[in-house]
Design a protein around this motif. Structure first.
Motif, PDB file in Angstrom:
ATOM      1  N   PHE A  13       1.121  -1.523   0.134  1.00 53.24           N
ATOM      2  CA  PHE A  13      -0.043   0.021   0.116  1.00 53.24           C
ATOM      3  C   PHE A  13       0.998   0.995   0.129  1.00 53.24           C
ATOM      4  O   PHE A  13       1.071   2.178  -0.749  1.00 53.24           O
ATOM      5  CB  PHE A  13      -1.002   0.240   1.584  1.00 53.24           C
ATOM      6  CG  PHE A  13      -1.954   1.006   1.246  1.00 53.24           C
ATOM      7  CD1 PHE A  13      -2.580   1.557   0.572  1.00 53.24           C
ATOM      8  CD2 PHE A  13      -0.879   1.514   2.098  1.00 53.24           C
ATOM      9  CE1 PHE A  13      -3.955   2.318   0.464  1.00 53.24           C
ATOM     10  CE2 PHE A  13      -2.540   3.234   2.379  1.00 53.24           C
ATOM     11  CZ  PHE A  13      -3.187   3.614   2.074  1.00 53.24           C
ATOM     12  N   GLU A  14       1.610   1.254   0.690  1.00 53.89           N
ATOM     13  CA  GLU A  14       2.299   2.534   0.850  1.00 53.89           C
ATOM     14  C   GLU A  14       3.667   2.539  -0.521  1.00 53.89           C
ATOM     15  O   GLU A  14       3.761   3.977  -0.922  1.00 53.89           O
ATOM     16  CB  GLU A  14       3.638   1.996   2.200  1.00 53.89           C
ATOM     17  CG  GLU A  14       2.831   2.164   3.240  1.00 53.89           C
ATOM     18  CD  GLU A  14       3.908   1.996   4.662  1.00 53.89           C
ATOM     19  OE1 GLU A  14       3.649   2.448   6.103  1.00 53.89           O
ATOM     20  OE2 GLU A  14       4.734   1.461   4.325  1.00 53.89           O
ATOM     21  N   ASN A  15       4.137   1.639  -1.343  1.00 54.45           N
ATOM     22  CA  ASN A  15       4.647   1.644  -2.426  1.00 54.45           C
ATOM     23  C   ASN A  15       3.721   1.848  -2.968  1.00 54.45           C
ATOM     24  O   ASN A  15       4.136   1.887  -4.636  1.00 54.45           O
ATOM     25  CB  ASN A  15       5.748   0.901  -2.699  1.00 54.45           C
ATOM     26  CG  ASN A  15       6.921   0.332  -1.157  1.00 54.45           C
ATOM     27  OD1 ASN A  15       7.211   1.613  -1.491  1.00 54.45           O
ATOM     28  ND2 ASN A  15       6.622  -0.737  -0.805  1.00 54.45           N
ATOM     29  N   SER A  23     -10.853  -4.367  -0.028  1.00 57.03           N
ATOM     30  CA  SER A  23     -11.324  -4.560   1.488  1.00 57.03           C
ATOM     31  C   SER A  23     -10.014  -4.230   1.924  1.00 57.03           C
ATOM     32  O   SER A  23     -10.280  -3.200   3.014  1.00 57.03           O
ATOM     33  CB  SER A  23     -11.451  -5.572   1.569  1.00 57.03           C
ATOM     34  OG  SER A  23     -10.903  -6.327   1.481  1.00 57.03           O
ATOM     35  N   SER A  24      -8.371  -4.846   1.676  1.00 58.31           N
ATOM     36  CA  SER A  24      -7.964  -4.063   2.639  1.00 58.31           C
ATOM     37  C   SER A  24      -7.376  -2.667   2.612  1.00 58.31           C
ATOM     38  O   SER A  24      -6.951  -1.877   3.507  1.00 58.31           O
ATOM     39  CB  SER A  24      -6.423  -4.946   1.664  1.00 58.31           C
ATOM     40  OG  SER A  24      -6.394  -6.445   2.041  1.00 58.31           O
ATOM     41  N   ILE A  25      -7.697  -2.298   1.222  1.00 57.00           N
ATOM     42  CA  ILE A  25      -7.375  -0.770   1.119  1.00 57.00           C
ATOM     43  C   ILE A  25      -8.539   0.615   1.801  1.00 57.00           C
ATOM     44  O   ILE A  25      -8.173   1.209   2.947  1.00 57.00           O
ATOM     45  CB  ILE A  25      -7.453  -0.365  -0.083  1.00 57.00           C
ATOM     46  CG1 ILE A  25      -6.063  -0.536  -0.794  1.00 57.00           C
ATOM     47  CG2 ILE A  25      -7.551   1.255  -0.600  1.00 57.00           C
ATOM     48  CD1 ILE A  25      -6.363  -1.247  -2.985  1.00 57.00           C
ATOM     49  N   LEU A  26     -10.339  -0.061   1.681  1.00 59.36           N
ATOM     50  CA  LEU A  26     -10.513   0.170   2.307  1.00 59.36           C
ATOM     51  C   LEU A  26     -10.328   0.127   4.492  1.00 59.36           C
ATOM     52  O   LEU A  26     -10.433   1.261   4.757  1.00 59.36           O
ATOM     53  CB  LEU A  26     -11.609  -0.348   2.512  1.00 59.36           C
ATOM     54  CG  LEU A  26     -12.271   0.123   1.169  1.00 59.36           C
ATOM     55  CD1 LEU A  26     -13.706  -0.445   0.916  1.00 59.36           C
ATOM     56  CD2 LEU A  26     -12.803   1.748   1.412  1.00 59.36           C
ATOM     57  N   ASN A  27      -9.782  -0.989   4.870  1.00 58.88           N
ATOM     58  CA  ASN A  27      -9.786  -1.571   6.170  1.00 58.88           C
ATOM     59  C   ASN A  27      -7.762  -0.426   6.770  1.00 58.88           C
ATOM     60  O   ASN A  27      -8.330   0.446   7.527  1.00 58.88           O
ATOM     61  CB  ASN A  27      -9.617  -2.642   6.529  1.00 58.88           C
ATOM     62  CG  ASN A  27     -10.700  -3.479   6.298  1.00 58.88           C
ATOM     63  OD1 ASN A  27     -11.648  -3.207   6.815  1.00 58.88           O
ATOM     64  ND2 ASN A  27     -10.159  -4.469   6.833  1.00 58.88           N
TER      65      ASN A  27
END
Length: 125
Positions: A13-15, A23-27
């Motif tokens: 995500f950071e990269n 769902s991971s991005i939203l979390n």
């Protein structure tokens, strides 16, 4: 851990990786406070009132434990919601889903009146 995603997912995500589940991005975004979690609902139409002095129909929404006062002008009702009835409350009840939808839009857009309530006017529709 707070976002309930793995360390490699945080790293991706950071990269800026595009290979992450939504769902991971939203979390992650929720944990960063970047997701609007307000949810205005209208569980009850029995407390609708007509204020003849201000010429508005008042109704109430609920966001979690917070009550949100909403209103629609008689002008907006007459201009946009046709009915055989002359009773403002009856016109509101016949069209409450569409009216409530507009109230939610204004709520999420923080379009409050100075008295801290949502007012739907004819130009809003």
């Amino acid at each position: 851990m707070l976002a309930n995603v793995s360390t490699p997912t945080i790293s991706r995500f950071e990269n800026g990786s595009k290979d992450i589940q939504l769902s991971s991005i939203l979390n992650i975004l929720k944990m960063l406070g970047m997701v609007d979690q307000r949810n205005l609902i209208f569980p009850d139409t029995s407390n609708v009132q007509y204020d003849h002095h201000r010429m508005i129909v008042i109704f109430w929404g609920q966001d979690d434990t917070k009550s949100i006062r909403c209103a629609i002008s008689i002008e907006a009702l007459e201009d946009h919601y046709k009915s055989n009835s002359k009773n403002p409350i009856k016109i509101f009840l016949e069209n409450h889903s569409a009216i409530e939808h507009e109230a939610v839009r204004k709520y999420l857009d923080n379009q409050f009146e100075s008295n801290n309530y949502i007012l739907i006017k004819t130009e809003d529709l």
